[in-house]
Design a protein around this motif. Sequence first.
Motif, PDB file in Angstrom:
ATOM      1  N   VAL A 252      23.746 -18.022 -25.483  1.00  0.00           N
ATOM      2  CA  VAL A 252      24.741 -19.100 -25.531  1.00  0.00           C
ATOM      3  C   VAL A 252      24.061 -20.462 -25.485  1.00  0.00           C
ATOM      4  CG1 VAL A 252      26.608 -20.196 -24.241  1.00  0.00           C
ATOM      5  CG2 VAL A 252      26.618 -17.724 -24.588  1.00  0.00           C
ATOM      6  N   HIS A 253      23.079 -20.604 -24.603  1.00  0.00           N
ATOM      7  CA  HIS A 253      22.380 -21.887 -24.512  1.00  0.00           C
ATOM      8  C   HIS A 253      21.665 -22.209 -25.818  1.00  0.00           C
ATOM      9  CE1 HIS A 253      22.160 -21.803 -19.807  1.00  0.00           C
ATOM     10  NE2 HIS A 253      23.377 -22.025 -20.269  1.00  0.00           N
ATOM     11  N   GLY A 254      20.993 -21.232 -26.384  1.00  0.00           N
ATOM     12  CA  GLY A 254      20.284 -21.465 -27.638  1.00  0.00           C
ATOM     13  C   GLY A 254      21.224 -21.773 -28.782  1.00  0.00           C
ATOM     14  N   LEU A 255      22.341 -21.052 -28.834  1.00  0.00           N
ATOM     15  CA  LEU A 255      23.287 -21.262 -29.929  1.00  0.00           C
ATOM     16  C   LEU A 255      23.972 -22.622 -29.798  1.00  0.00           C
ATOM     17  CD1 LEU A 255      24.269 -19.789 -32.444  1.00  0.00           C
ATOM     18  CD2 LEU A 255      26.207 -18.939 -31.109  1.00  0.00           C
ATOM     19  N   ASP A 256      24.276 -23.041 -28.565  1.00  0.00           N
ATOM     20  CA  ASP A 256      24.852 -24.377 -28.364  1.00  0.00           C
ATOM     21  C   ASP A 256      23.877 -25.466 -28.822  1.00  0.00           C
ATOM     22  OD1 ASP A 256      27.224 -23.424 -27.397  1.00  0.00           O
ATOM     23  OD2 ASP A 256      26.788 -23.826 -25.279  1.00  0.00           O
ATOM     24  N   ALA A 257      22.607 -25.282 -28.468  1.00  0.00           N
ATOM     25  CA  ALA A 257      21.613 -26.265 -28.893  1.00  0.00           C
ATOM     26  C   ALA A 257      21.493 -26.296 -30.413  1.00  0.00           C
ATOM     27  CB  ALA A 257      20.255 -25.950 -28.269  1.00  0.00           C
ATOM     28  N   ALA A 258      21.562 -25.121 -31.041  1.00  0.00           N
ATOM     29  CA  ALA A 258      21.472 -25.061 -32.504  1.00  0.00           C
ATOM     30  C   ALA A 258      22.689 -25.706 -33.155  1.00  0.00           C
ATOM     31  CB  ALA A 258      21.339 -23.610 -32.951  1.00  0.00           C
ATOM     32  N   ALA A 259      23.885 -25.440 -32.611  1.00  0.00           N
ATOM     33  CA  ALA A 259      25.096 -26.035 -33.172  1.00  0.00           C
ATOM     34  C   ALA A 259      25.079 -27.545 -33.029  1.00  0.00           C
ATOM     35  CB  ALA A 259      26.329 -25.440 -32.486  1.00  0.00           C
ATOM     36  N   TYR A 260      24.670 -28.015 -31.860  1.00  0.00           N
ATOM     37  CA  TYR A 260      24.595 -29.474 -31.665  1.00  0.00           C
ATOM     38  C   TYR A 260      23.601 -30.093 -32.641  1.00  0.00           C
ATOM     39  CZ  TYR A 260      23.776 -33.981 -29.488  1.00  0.00           C
ATOM     40  OH  TYR A 260      23.646 -35.333 -29.274  1.00  0.00           O
ATOM     41  N   SER A 261      22.482 -29.436 -32.847  1.00  0.00           N
ATOM     42  CA  SER A 261      21.483 -29.955 -33.785  1.00  0.00           C
ATOM     43  C   SER A 261      22.042 -30.022 -35.199  1.00  0.00           C
ATOM     44  CB  SER A 261      20.228 -29.075 -33.751  1.00  0.00           C
ATOM     45  OG  SER A 261      19.645 -29.088 -32.464  1.00  0.00           O
ATOM     46  N   GLY A 262      22.816 -29.005 -35.583  1.00  0.00           N
ATOM     47  CA  GLY A 262      23.443 -29.041 -36.907  1.00  0.00           C
ATOM     48  C   GLY A 262      24.422 -30.189 -37.035  1.00  0.00           C
ATOM     49  N   ALA A 263      25.231 -30.418 -35.998  1.00  0.00           N
ATOM     50  CA  ALA A 263      26.173 -31.538 -36.036  1.00  0.00           C
ATOM     51  C   ALA A 263      25.440 -32.872 -36.040  1.00  0.00           C
ATOM     52  CB  ALA A 263      27.116 -31.463 -34.835  1.00  0.00           C
ATOM     53  N   LEU A 264      24.281 -32.925 -35.372  1.00  0.00           N
ATOM     54  CA  LEU A 264      23.487 -34.151 -35.363  1.00  0.00           C
ATOM     55  C   LEU A 264      22.930 -34.446 -36.755  1.00  0.00           C
ATOM     56  CD1 LEU A 264      22.635 -36.265 -33.278  1.00  0.00           C
ATOM     57  CD2 LEU A 264      20.499 -34.973 -32.976  1.00  0.00           C
ATOM     58  N   VAL A 265      22.539 -33.405 -37.476  1.00  0.00           N
ATOM     59  CA  VAL A 265      22.100 -33.592 -38.866  1.00  0.00           C
ATOM     60  C   VAL A 265      23.229 -34.204 -39.689  1.00  0.00           C
ATOM     61  CG1 VAL A 265      21.489 -32.357 -40.984  1.00  0.00           C
ATOM     62  CG2 VAL A 265      20.336 -31.803 -38.842  1.00  0.00           C
ATOM     63  N   GLN A 266      24.440 -33.698 -39.515  1.00  0.00           N
ATOM     64  CA  GLN A 266      25.589 -34.242 -40.233  1.00  0.00           C
ATOM     65  C   GLN A 266      25.820 -35.706 -39.866  1.00  0.00           C
ATOM     66  OE1 GLN A 266      28.472 -30.319 -40.790  1.00  0.00           O
ATOM     67  NE2 GLN A 266      28.933 -31.782 -39.218  1.00  0.00           N
ATOM     68  N   ALA A 267      25.794 -36.012 -38.564  1.00  0.00           N
ATOM     69  CA  ALA A 267      26.052 -37.387 -38.120  1.00  0.00           C
ATOM     70  C   ALA A 267      25.009 -38.340 -38.688  1.00  0.00           C
ATOM     71  CB  ALA A 267      26.065 -37.451 -36.594  1.00  0.00           C
ATOM     72  N   ARG A 268      23.760 -37.916 -38.685  1.00  0.00           N
ATOM     73  CA  ARG A 268      22.712 -38.782 -39.232  1.00  0.00           C
ATOM     74  C   ARG A 268      22.900 -38.984 -40.730  1.00  0.00           C
ATOM     75  NH1 ARG A 268      17.541 -36.227 -35.896  1.00  0.00           N
ATOM     76  NH2 ARG A 268      17.918 -37.352 -33.949  1.00  0.00           N
ATOM     77  N   ALA A 269      23.319 -37.938 -41.425  1.00  0.00           N
ATOM     78  CA  ALA A 269      23.565 -38.077 -42.860  1.00  0.00           C
ATOM     79  C   ALA A 269      24.721 -39.039 -43.123  1.00  0.00           C
ATOM     80  CB  ALA A 269      23.867 -36.713 -43.472  1.00  0.00           C
ATOM     81  N   LEU A 270      25.785 -38.935 -42.337  1.00  0.00           N
ATOM     82  CA  LEU A 270      26.927 -39.833 -42.505  1.00  0.00           C
ATOM     83  C   LEU A 270      26.536 -41.277 -42.197  1.00  0.00           C
ATOM     84  CD1 LEU A 270      29.624 -37.540 -40.862  1.00  0.00           C
ATOM     85  CD2 LEU A 270      29.507 -38.171 -43.276  1.00  0.00           C
ATOM     86  N   ASN A 271      25.738 -41.471 -41.151  1.00  0.00           N
ATOM     87  CA  ASN A 271      25.275 -42.824 -40.839  1.00  0.00           C
ATOM     88  C   ASN A 271      24.377 -43.363 -41.946  1.00  0.00           C
ATOM     89  OD1 ASN A 271      26.649 -43.073 -38.401  1.00  0.00           O
ATOM     90  ND2 ASN A 271      24.995 -42.150 -37.222  1.00  0.00           N
ATOM     91  N   MET A 272      23.558 -42.489 -42.533  1.00  0.00           N
ATOM     92  CA  MET A 272      22.711 -42.942 -43.635  1.00  0.00           C
ATOM     93  C   MET A 272      23.557 -43.343 -44.835  1.00  0.00           C
ATOM     94  SD  MET A 272      19.687 -43.640 -44.477  1.00  0.00           S
ATOM     95  CE  MET A 272      18.794 -44.069 -45.958  1.00  0.00           C
ATOM     96  N   LEU A 273      24.609 -42.593 -45.135  1.00  0.00           N
ATOM     97  CA  LEU A 273      25.513 -42.971 -46.220  1.00  0.00           C
ATOM     98  C   LEU A 273      26.186 -44.306 -45.915  1.00  0.00           C
ATOM     99  CD1 LEU A 273      27.190 -39.523 -47.031  1.00  0.00           C
ATOM    100  CD2 LEU A 273      25.524 -40.763 -48.434  1.00  0.00           C
ATOM    101  N   ALA A 274      26.532 -44.534 -44.649  1.00  0.00           N
ATOM    102  CA  ALA A 274      27.127 -45.820 -44.267  1.00  0.00           C
ATOM    103  C   ALA A 274      26.128 -46.959 -44.473  1.00  0.00           C
ATOM    104  CB  ALA A 274      27.584 -45.777 -42.807  1.00  0.00           C
ATOM    105  N   TYR A 275      24.870 -46.717 -44.104  1.00  0.00           N
ATOM    106  CA  TYR A 275      23.857 -47.756 -44.328  1.00  0.00           C
ATOM    107  C   TYR A 275      23.651 -48.014 -45.816  1.00  0.00           C
ATOM    108  CZ  TYR A 275      22.432 -47.946 -39.413  1.00  0.00           C
ATOM    109  OH  TYR A 275      22.406 -48.130 -38.054  1.00  0.00           O
ATOM    110  N   LEU A 276      23.708 -46.974 -46.629  1.00  0.00           N
ATOM    111  CA  LEU A 276      23.560 -47.162 -48.077  1.00  0.00           C
ATOM    112  C   LEU A 276      24.731 -47.966 -48.641  1.00  0.00           C
ATOM    113  CD1 LEU A 276      22.196 -43.675 -49.196  1.00  0.00           C
ATOM    114  CD2 LEU A 276      20.962 -45.851 -49.174  1.00  0.00           C
TER     115      LEU A 276
END
Length: 441
Positions: free
Chosen positions: A48-72
């Motif tokens: 559970v701990h590992g999967l939560d960390a993996a899910a959060y990391s995936g959502a962080l990738v999405q957030a960074r991509a969305l912020n990059m699109l906003a900067y563009l």
Amino acid sequence: MLDSDVAARRAQEGQALVLGMVLAAALSLALLRYFAAGQVLAAKVRQVHGLDAAAYSGALVQARALNMLAYLNRAQLAHQLAMAHLATLASWALYGGAEAGQVARGNPPAYLIGMLFGADHGRAYLAAAQAAGLEGWAQRDGALGRAHAAHDRQVHDLHTALARNIATTVPEVRMAAVRAVLRAHYPDRPEADLRLSLEHDQWPSLLRRHAPDRGLHDLVQDIAGLYPFLGPRDHTARNTWVVDEHCPALRHQFRRRGATTLDAEGRWQASDTQSFHALRTNRWVGCYYREYAMAWGWIPAQPAAGMDGPYSDAAPEDFSEQDFWRWVASATDWSLLDQRDNPIANSYAVRHRPAWPAGGLGPYHEVATDRPEGVAGFELFLSIDGPEGLAVQARSAAHSYFARPLPRADGLDEAPNLFHPYWMARLAPLSIEALPAREGR
């Protein structure tokens, strides 16, 4: 009696040992089962701990991509404003070069401008002599033209390709991040043992790619309105005394006209003109304005575009061979008493315009209008082989969401968008409809 008692006692010896052995075996079995259950529980907690960390990391990738699109998107706005300023500077450079030539020729003479409209106008006209040669900066291969082309390439080549690549590769990059976290969490296991699946993915429906549209056009215009340098540059001065008794209300005029605008296709254009309009009269047409063009410059939205104001492709360079009023009456539909424009200066600006190719506004990404909540969520399901040959399973969910770090100054709520980089990541509750399906396995 003694011998019989001894014999009875000896017959009962070892029975407690049997019971003890049975009890020890039962306790050992219970201990083993508790130990196995503890191992399963530890494996479950670790999973559970590992999967939560993996899910959060995936959502962080999405957030960074969305912020990059906003900067563009914000970068495109900045490039558009830079091109507006460059077009205006180039129009001024053409304007200054043309005015320097008119000062040198004395057409009209600087003393006359100063006498009719004040010393400040006269001095400003004379100072234009220092702008000689500036028109070279405004040519396509000049410093301003090259800078404009560089900004245009950034919008239509680099930013467009980068935004498209980010939007389309997020699922792949997200899954790579998830697997990398799980590999780091389970260094003792081969990746094939980590049976992972992603479900309820909302990323594909979150974004829409827009061609240049009215919304972006209006936004760029609104932002440009914050810069006085890009605003209207209109000024009219009149002399104070009566010029002719036939038209006592009219005066000689000094007209400065200029504007920077965005055309319907999202291309910038800038124009600047200045003329002395001398009030004249004759018996054929009565009172009229004779225009003496003093300065002109125009950066068109497209090389073949026409100017918004009145102009003529056939306007002569000077009127030494014919009367001004005769030419206007025969070659144009202009009013000789017009008090708004500088049509002769416009004509010269059109004639000497440089060719600046421009692609206009670029495409951009935005949150889909049918997703007002602005959340990009997903769920992960992981199954691994645990102790005692049991399959240990876990689920985790995370999403990327939009939230301002500080409230807006106007107190209004802000809808999720890709013009402000306020996207973050967090773990999220599991979807209700998915829970029974997994519980039944």
